[in-house]
Design an enzyme around this catalytic site. Structure first.
Site, PDB file in Angstrom:
ATOM      1  N   VAL A 186       0.692  -1.240   0.108  1.00 45.40           N
ATOM      2  CA  VAL A 186      -0.110   0.060   0.159  1.00 45.40           C
ATOM      3  C   VAL A 186       0.833   1.260  -0.108  1.00 45.40           C
ATOM      4  CG1 VAL A 186      -1.749   1.390   1.366  1.00 45.40           C
ATOM      5  CG2 VAL A 186      -1.948  -1.065   1.005  1.00 45.40           C
ATOM      6  N   GLU A 187       1.905   1.237   0.896  1.00 47.84           N
ATOM      7  CA  GLU A 187       2.645   2.394   0.920  1.00 47.84           C
ATOM      8  C   GLU A 187       3.424   2.545  -0.448  1.00 47.84           C
ATOM      9  OE1 GLU A 187       3.238   4.641   3.255  1.00 47.84           O
ATOM     10  OE2 GLU A 187       2.059   3.701   4.747  1.00 47.84           O
TER      11      GLU A 187
END
Length: 412
Positions: A186-187
């Site tokens: 996600v990051e």
């Protein structure tokens, strides 16, 4: 497109220096999201910009969708030259430099030079502002931006090449591989998008030119002042040139998108080469993410959440009042009419939180919110990014990668 710092920079990240610096960090403001991070969503129009109650940090993997800074933000300062955007002639910036030097026993000329290299970035302040009121959040839309075939496929390959490290981190810190894989995916999409802003520019802009119209401008500006100070400490003790590191528009760095204070407190040399390198070492990133979660309350073997079934007319007001902080026992959950946990949830011994994930306008058919009962491990993920939507995206992506990996193993 991500432009990593030069290899020489990575070689200067000496683990022993990190330990020395961590003793110098301040208290509450040195936490990454326990005191909030950047008040940013995944992209400017994201449905999860929850700044009024929690300031989630923007995953850098979404920066690829933001307009090119060279052609955007035609505001009053966007056409100025580097000299005009420099913080070197700013009296407030130089006063801050002298204060940091005195407080941290650093060379004043070095601190002044470091901050003097920073350039105002007109693209950054607008990204700090909360969205216009009245726009409904949408969990399904947010989930679909992160749980999609490309990210899952890259995640499977990331897991495969790091399976031994992920297993070691689970053994040492108690954090399952799918959670670490979900966070890094996600990051930064597993390192594909780690940010292209100079960290010194982003942090200086938010320190000296934080948008005053923000509803929590004073607190947010103080947060970034501390992060700029922590960044200078990091550079001083590792030998990094403050002008070189690149990161997000909030100043987060590397595969794990650590703010400077989080780097100093939680990053680890997990490959044992004497360096902490969150830009180039997937091993260091994995160990650092797992260490961060453990340090923020992750409990070995505890689920992240349980399903919740609601009856029509269920009164959720009392359960939703504490927001995402686990505050109720399973018995207290059951005492509320119309709220039912599954069998595993009913036997849960720790506190729980009722998590509401909106799916657009609830008045529209098929747009009712999603509800789950979050455990202390769900809450630990929100210490990384203060948003229930973020935590569910991490969990869902990690599970999707695990399922795809398992399917690949069984079809070979």
């Amino acid at each position: 497109m991500f432009h990593p710092p030069p290899p020489a920079l990575a070689r200067l990240l000496i683990a022993a220096c990190m330990v020395a610096v961590s003793a110098c960090t301040t208290g509450a403001t040195a936490e990454k999201t326990a005191t909030d991070t950047s008040a940013l969503p995944a992209e400017p129009e994201s449905p999860i910009r929850e700044d009024a109650k929690a300031q989630p940090k923007a995953p850098a993997s979404a920066e690829a969708s933001v307009t090119n800074p060279e052609t955007s933000n035609k505001n009053s300062r966007s056409s100025e030259s580097d000299d005009e955007r420099s913080y070197l002639p700013r009296a407030d910036a130089m006063r801050f430099a002298d204060e940091v030097a005195r407080r941290r026993n650093l060379d004043s000329a070095w601190v002044r030079h470091a901050i003097g290299q920073a350039l105002y970035q007109p693209r950054v302040p607008p990204l700090m502002l909360p969205p216009a009121s009245g726009k409904a959040k949408n969990w399904r839309a947010y989930r679909n931006r992160f749980v999609e075939p490309t990210r899952i496929g890259v995640g499977v390959r990331f897991w495969q090449r790091n399976r031994a490290t992920l297993a070691r981190a689970q053994e040492q810190f108690g954090v399952p591989p799918e959670i670490v894989v979900g966070i890094i995916g996600v990051e930064t999409l597993y390192g594909r998008h780690m940010g292209s802003f100079r960290v010194i520019d982003a942090l200086a802009t938010l320190t000296f030119d934080f948008p005053p119209e923000h509803p929590r401008a004073q607190a947010r500006q103080a947060f970034f002042q501390d992060e700029l100070e922590q960044f200078l400490l990091l550079c001083q003790h590792t030998g990094m040139d403050p002008a070189e590191p690149l990161g997000s528009y909030a100043g987060a760095m590397g595969l794990a998108q650590f703010m400077p204070s989080s780097w100093l407190r939680h990053a680890v040399d997990y490959d044992g080469n004497g360096q902490i390198d969150l830009w180039h070492s997937e091993t260091d990133a994995i160990g650092s993410v797992a260490n961060y979660l453990k340090n923020h309350g992750w409990q070995r073997g505890l689920p992240t959440h349980y399903p919740v079934r609601l009856s029509p007319g269920a009164n959720l007001h009392a359960l939703l009042a504490p927001d995402i902080r686990p505050s109720f026992t399973a018995a207290e959950f059951a005492a509320h009419d119309g709220v039912r946990l599954n069998a595993s949830g009913q036997s849960h011994l720790g506190p729980l939180a009722l998590i509401e994930l909106q799916n657009g306008d609830p008045a529209k058919r098929g747009s009712a919110p999603t509800y789950v009962a979050g455990t202390e491990n769900f809450y630990a993920i929100t210490r990384y990014n203060l948003s229930a939507y973020y935590a569910m995206a991490v969990i869902t992506l990690g599970n999707a990668v695990a399922a795809a990996r398992q399917q690949g193993n069984t079809t070979r």
